[in-house]
Scaffold this active site. Sequence first.
Site, PDB file in Angstrom:
ATOM      1  N   ASN A   1     -49.329  29.151  -5.893  1.00  0.00           N
ATOM      2  CA  ASN A   1     -49.540  27.747  -5.545  1.00  0.00           C
ATOM      3  C   ASN A   1     -48.951  26.890  -6.657  1.00  0.00           C
ATOM      4  O   ASN A   1     -49.552  26.741  -7.725  1.00  0.00           O
ATOM      5  CB  ASN A   1     -51.042  27.477  -5.379  1.00  0.00           C
ATOM      6  N   TRP A   2     -47.790  26.301  -6.396  1.00  0.00           N
ATOM      7  CA  TRP A   2     -47.096  25.539  -7.422  1.00  0.00           C
ATOM      8  C   TRP A   2     -47.674  24.137  -7.593  1.00  0.00           C
ATOM      9  O   TRP A   2     -47.273  23.411  -8.515  1.00  0.00           O
ATOM     10  CB  TRP A   2     -45.604  25.444  -7.092  1.00  0.00           C
ATOM     11  N   LYS A   3     -48.559  23.737  -6.700  1.00  0.00           N
ATOM     12  CA  LYS A   3     -49.218  22.425  -6.764  1.00  0.00           C
ATOM     13  C   LYS A   3     -48.166  21.307  -6.861  1.00  0.00           C
ATOM     14  O   LYS A   3     -47.075  21.435  -6.301  1.00  0.00           O
ATOM     15  CB  LYS A   3     -50.233  22.394  -7.905  1.00  0.00           C
TER      16      LYS A   3
ATOM     17  N   HIS B   1     -58.149  23.808  -0.328  1.00  0.00           N
ATOM     18  CA  HIS B   1     -58.160  24.024  -1.772  1.00  0.00           C
ATOM     19  C   HIS B   1     -59.175  23.082  -2.426  1.00  0.00           C
ATOM     20  O   HIS B   1     -59.378  21.959  -1.977  1.00  0.00           O
ATOM     21  CB  HIS B   1     -56.766  23.790  -2.358  1.00  0.00           C
TER      22      HIS B   1
ATOM     23  N   GLU C   1     -59.082  21.298  -4.922  1.00  0.00           N
ATOM     24  CA  GLU C   1     -58.540  19.997  -5.323  1.00  0.00           C
ATOM     25  C   GLU C   1     -58.447  19.056  -4.128  1.00  0.00           C
ATOM     26  O   GLU C   1     -58.642  17.845  -4.276  1.00  0.00           O
ATOM     27  CB  GLU C   1     -57.172  20.196  -5.981  1.00  0.00           C
TER      28      GLU C   1
ATOM     29  N   GLU D   1     -62.067  30.924  -4.750  1.00  0.00           N
ATOM     30  CA  GLU D   1     -61.675  30.237  -5.981  1.00  0.00           C
ATOM     31  C   GLU D   1     -62.894  29.562  -6.582  1.00  0.00           C
ATOM     32  O   GLU D   1     -63.244  28.444  -6.199  1.00  0.00           O
ATOM     33  CB  GLU D   1     -60.555  29.223  -5.716  1.00  0.00           C
TER      34      GLU D   1
ATOM     35  N   GLY E   1     -57.975  26.211 -13.621  1.00  0.00           N
ATOM     36  CA  GLY E   1     -57.349  25.374 -14.633  1.00  0.00           C
ATOM     37  C   GLY E   1     -58.156  25.221 -15.908  1.00  0.00           C
ATOM     38  O   GLY E   1     -57.809  24.426 -16.770  1.00  0.00           O
TER      39      GLY E   1
ATOM     40  N   SER F   1     -57.878  31.380 -11.827  1.00  0.00           N
ATOM     41  CA  SER F   1     -57.172  31.663 -13.088  1.00  0.00           C
ATOM     42  C   SER F   1     -56.829  33.138 -13.274  1.00  0.00           C
ATOM     43  O   SER F   1     -57.042  33.711 -14.336  1.00  0.00           O
ATOM     44  CB  SER F   1     -57.987  31.158 -14.290  1.00  0.00           C
TER      45      SER F   1
ATOM     46  N   GLY G   1     -52.300  29.936  -9.588  1.00  0.00           N
ATOM     47  CA  GLY G   1     -51.953  28.559  -9.900  1.00  0.00           C
ATOM     48  C   GLY G   1     -50.968  28.477 -11.040  1.00  0.00           C
ATOM     49  O   GLY G   1     -49.773  28.717 -10.880  1.00  0.00           O
ATOM     50  N   GLY G   2     -51.462  28.155 -12.231  1.00  0.00           N
ATOM     51  CA  GLY G   2     -50.592  27.932 -13.379  1.00  0.00           C
ATOM     52  C   GLY G   2     -49.630  29.069 -13.678  1.00  0.00           C
ATOM     53  O   GLY G   2     -48.463  28.843 -14.004  1.00  0.00           O
TER      54      GLY G   2
END
Length: 255
Positions: free
Chosen positions: A10-12, A96, A98, A168, A174, A214, A235-236
Amino acid sequence: MSRKHLIAGNWKMNLTPDDSASLVEEVNAVVGKQNAVQVCVCPPFTSLPLVSEKVEQSEVLLGAQNMHDQPSGAYTGEVSAEMLRSLYVSHVILGHSERRQYFGETNVSINAKILAAIQASLKPIYCIGETLEERDAGKTMEILSSQVREGLQSYPSRALDLLVIAYEPVWAIGTGKTATDEMAQEAHAEIRGVLSEMFGEAASSSIRILYGGSMKPENAAGLLAQPDVDGGLIGGASLSAKSFCDIVEAAISAS
């Protein structure tokens, strides 16, 4: 039942189309020809056309980060399932944390998107998870159960082969914090239990449940070794081709 691992990135809201193309080319070069595990990248909407071209000749799948539940209409700034399908998108992240936190999405509104996605033969990656406050209050399993039941209300059994769940824990996104292997397995087993009650044991055993809090190269092997952890929503770490591919390699080793 054997479930093929899925590693989805997930590059957001990161990367221009050119940056996205460079990243997916690096991913393709390392894991684009293997099919021991499924690999999916989910760039921003603006990068989907270019990334779609880049993965056309590889085993890497293309996912989107969101979609509207209506097929068309006066919904400024939104994207429909048909628009995604026209770009050969196969997966779409829905619900998600977010989206829930910043855009007010609820189990009910996400349910409408999930049903619209499967109507268009898109594979929903349905995200669920508890906050730190909910975990500290001992409500983790209660929250997960309600998210599964409400988010998958009226979900047809015939389309279960399209469904992916992503657990998640919100407190681990994050933050650098991660659920222990045992915590992840406990939550995933609980989720599978709810799915079993809704759809039957045989069907629930075929649904993949990803860990989305994460996951990184340093902890991937332990998490992916758990019997009910069927991959990761990354994610990151997905913004680095090396880190992402290292996680894919860990999934291949765990398969």
